[in-house]
Design a protein around this motif. Structure first.
Motif, PDB file in Angstrom:
ATOM      1  N   TYR A   1       0.835  -1.218   0.000  1.00  0.00           N
ATOM      2  CA  TYR A   1       0.000   0.000   0.000  1.00  0.00           C
ATOM      3  C   TYR A   1       0.864   1.261   0.000  1.00  0.00           C
ATOM      4  N   PHE A   2       2.154   1.099   0.449  1.00  0.00           N
ATOM      5  CA  PHE A   2       2.978   2.286   0.675  1.00  0.00           C
ATOM      6  C   PHE A   2       4.007   2.532  -0.423  1.00  0.00           C
ATOM      7  N   ALA A   3       3.880   1.768  -1.513  1.00  0.00           N
ATOM      8  CA  ALA A   3       4.771   2.000  -2.670  1.00  0.00           C
ATOM      9  C   ALA A   3       4.688   3.450  -3.160  1.00  0.00           C
ATOM     10  N   PRO A   4       3.499   4.097  -3.140  1.00  0.00           N
ATOM     11  CA  PRO A   4       3.427   5.490  -3.624  1.00  0.00           C
ATOM     12  C   PRO A   4       4.356   6.459  -2.889  1.00  0.00           C
ATOM     13  N   LEU A   5       4.798   6.096  -1.699  1.00  0.00           N
ATOM     14  CA  LEU A   5       5.678   7.018  -0.961  1.00  0.00           C
ATOM     15  C   LEU A   5       7.057   7.133  -1.587  1.00  0.00           C
ATOM     16  N   GLN A   6       7.328   6.291  -2.583  1.00  0.00           N
ATOM     17  CA  GLN A   6       8.620   6.392  -3.301  1.00  0.00           C
ATOM     18  C   GLN A   6       8.513   7.390  -4.459  1.00  0.00           C
TER      19      GLN A   6
ATOM     20  N   ARG B   1       0.935   4.094  26.078  1.00  0.00           N
ATOM     21  CA  ARG B   1       0.545   5.450  26.488  1.00  0.00           C
ATOM     22  C   ARG B   1       1.379   5.987  27.663  1.00  0.00           C
ATOM     23  N   PRO B   2       1.719   5.142  28.706  1.00  0.00           N
ATOM     24  CA  PRO B   2       2.540   5.675  29.805  1.00  0.00           C
ATOM     25  C   PRO B   2       4.008   5.848  29.412  1.00  0.00           C
ATOM     26  N   ARG B   3       4.390   5.290  28.260  1.00  0.00           N
ATOM     27  CA  ARG B   3       5.825   5.259  27.893  1.00  0.00           C
ATOM     28  C   ARG B   3       6.196   6.313  26.865  1.00  0.00           C
ATOM     29  N   ILE B   4       5.273   6.544  25.877  1.00  0.00           N
ATOM     30  CA  ILE B   4       5.551   7.502  24.786  1.00  0.00           C
ATOM     31  C   ILE B   4       4.265   8.258  24.452  1.00  0.00           C
ATOM     32  N   ASP B   5       4.383   9.246  23.584  1.00  0.00           N
ATOM     33  CA  ASP B   5       3.209   9.990  23.099  1.00  0.00           C
ATOM     34  C   ASP B   5       2.427   9.066  22.165  1.00  0.00           C
ATOM     35  N   VAL B   6       1.153   8.823  22.496  1.00  0.00           N
ATOM     36  CA  VAL B   6       0.295   7.968  21.662  1.00  0.00           C
ATOM     37  C   VAL B   6      -0.897   8.797  21.209  1.00  0.00           C
ATOM     38  N   ARG B   7      -1.178   8.806  19.876  1.00  0.00           N
ATOM     39  CA  ARG B   7      -2.283   9.603  19.339  1.00  0.00           C
ATOM     40  C   ARG B   7      -3.185   8.727  18.480  1.00  0.00           C
ATOM     41  N   GLU B   8      -4.437   8.563  18.922  1.00  0.00           N
ATOM     42  CA  GLU B   8      -5.439   7.883  18.100  1.00  0.00           C
ATOM     43  C   GLU B   8      -6.079   8.948  17.223  1.00  0.00           C
ATOM     44  N   LEU B   9      -5.899   8.820  15.885  1.00  0.00           N
ATOM     45  CA  LEU B   9      -6.328   9.870  14.954  1.00  0.00           C
ATOM     46  C   LEU B   9      -7.225   9.315  13.857  1.00  0.00           C
ATOM     47  N   SER B  10      -8.195  10.127  13.451  1.00  0.00           N
ATOM     48  CA  SER B  10      -9.097   9.783  12.346  1.00  0.00           C
ATOM     49  C   SER B  10      -8.941  10.839  11.255  1.00  0.00           C
ATOM     50  N   ILE B  11      -9.046  10.412   9.985  1.00  0.00           N
ATOM     51  CA  ILE B  11      -8.921  11.409   8.904  1.00  0.00           C
ATOM     52  C   ILE B  11     -10.287  11.912   8.460  1.00  0.00           C
ATOM     53  N   GLY B  12     -11.371  11.412   9.069  1.00  0.00           N
ATOM     54  CA  GLY B  12     -12.680  11.946   8.688  1.00  0.00           C
ATOM     55  C   GLY B  12     -13.816  11.040   9.112  1.00  0.00           C
TER      56      GLY B  12
ATOM     57  N   ALA C   1      -2.363   9.385   3.905  1.00  0.00           N
ATOM     58  CA  ALA C   1      -2.834  10.774   3.912  1.00  0.00           C
ATOM     59  C   ALA C   1      -2.123  11.590   4.992  1.00  0.00           C
ATOM     60  N   MET C   2      -1.989  11.021   6.165  1.00  0.00           N
ATOM     61  CA  MET C   2      -1.344  11.752   7.267  1.00  0.00           C
ATOM     62  C   MET C   2       0.138  11.963   7.009  1.00  0.00           C
ATOM     63  N   ILE C   3       0.789  10.960   6.414  1.00  0.00           N
ATOM     64  CA  ILE C   3       2.217  11.128   6.083  1.00  0.00           C
ATOM     65  C   ILE C   3       2.387  12.221   5.045  1.00  0.00           C
ATOM     66  N   GLU C   4       1.566  12.197   3.986  1.00  0.00           N
ATOM     67  CA  GLU C   4       1.728  13.200   2.923  1.00  0.00           C
ATOM     68  C   GLU C   4       1.460  14.607   3.472  1.00  0.00           C
ATOM     69  N   ALA C   5       0.378  14.754   4.250  1.00  0.00           N
ATOM     70  CA  ALA C   5       0.019  16.078   4.789  1.00  0.00           C
ATOM     71  C   ALA C   5       1.095  16.599   5.737  1.00  0.00           C
TER      72      ALA C   5
END
Ligand SMILES: N#Cc1c(-c2ccc3ccn(Cc4ccccn4)c3c2)n[nH]c1N
Length: 229
Positions: free
Chosen positions: A14-19, A125-136, A149-153
């Motif tokens: 799925y991540f081939a487009p990042l090249q 969550r107690p060890r590092i910054d953890v973010r549950e995110l939705s794109i819409g 989408a999040m990587i590109e933005a």
């Protein structure tokens, strides 16, 4: 210090487009490094299984925690931010993209099925910054497209990635409201003319017209972005 991104997924392809294009150039320039990891490499059974039936019943399958623990442990540092795409997450936005762009290390956990056992989030969550995110507010089949989408933005906001940082100033979601319409050659196309003001060379009039067009477009398409709404 380049931004390091590790993506963990059962669909590395799925991540081939990042090249390609801007994301590819950002990696070649050394501003960003992106590594894709196959979650199944972190399983221990001969079927390389990553899911099981949900406790409490319900449709579908849930991703088991241990492969995720093994995969995340393989890349995590105390500088890491773990991003877990989920329909239940906080809304990803341009300000969030700007925050991620200034991170040191991002780990994206791309779930599938009905999601990832919640204890993965609870463990880190107690060890590092953890973010549950939705794109819409719509439901995808997994976290892979959301991660793209999040990587590109985010990566396009990393200083030096965009050739002309000027283009960041006027785009939608940077300024209040959406951006004005754009035109280029030819001056007439299938009987349709470019708005005359844009050909006038009067920069004050052009700026005023663009501001008016932005307000018209925002009112029609995104009234929720109007000041005071
Ligand atoms: N970000 C984001 C997302 C997602 C998303 C993200 C990760 C997963 C992992 C599995 N599924 C399927 C699924 C279907 C039903 C209920 C739960 N999960 C995901 C969907 N959908 N819509 C967004 N804006």
């Amino acid at each position: 210090m380049p931004l390091r991104i590790d993506v963990i997924t059962i669909f590395p392809d799925y991540f081939a487009p990042l090249q390609l294009s801007l994301m590819g150039k950002a990696q070649q320039s050394g501003l960003v490094t992106i590594a894709i990891h196959d979650l199944r490499e972190f399983t221990s059974d001969r079927h390389r299984s990553v899911d099981d039936t949900p406790y409490g019943g319900g449709a579908g399958m849930v991703m088991t925690p241990e492969p995720w623990g093994q995969a995340i442990d393989a890349v995590v540092t105390d500088q890491s931010t773990l991003i877990v795409p989920t329909p239940a997450g906080k809304l990803f936005s341009q300000p969030v993209a700007a925050e991620l762009a200034h991170s040191t290390h991002l780990i994206f956990a791309c779930g599938r099925y009905e999601g990832i056992d919640q204890r993965v989030v609870e463990y880190y969550r107690p060890r590092i910054d953890v973010r549950e995110l939705s794109i819409g507010d719509y439901v995808l089949a997994g976290g892979d497209v959301a991660t793209l989408a999040m990587i590109e933005a985010s990566v396009r906001l990393v200083p030096g990635v965009l050739g002309n940082p000027e283009s960041l100033v006027e785009e939608s979601h940077q300024l209040p409201g959406v951006e004005y319409p754009s035109y280029t050659k030819p001056p007439t196309w299938r009987g349709l003319d470019v708005p005359e003001v844009l050909l006038s060379g009067h920069h004050d009039q052009i700026a005023r017209w663009r501001a008016e067009q932005s307000t018209i477009r925002t009112t029609h398409n995104r009234p929720d972005l109007l000041p005071g709404s």
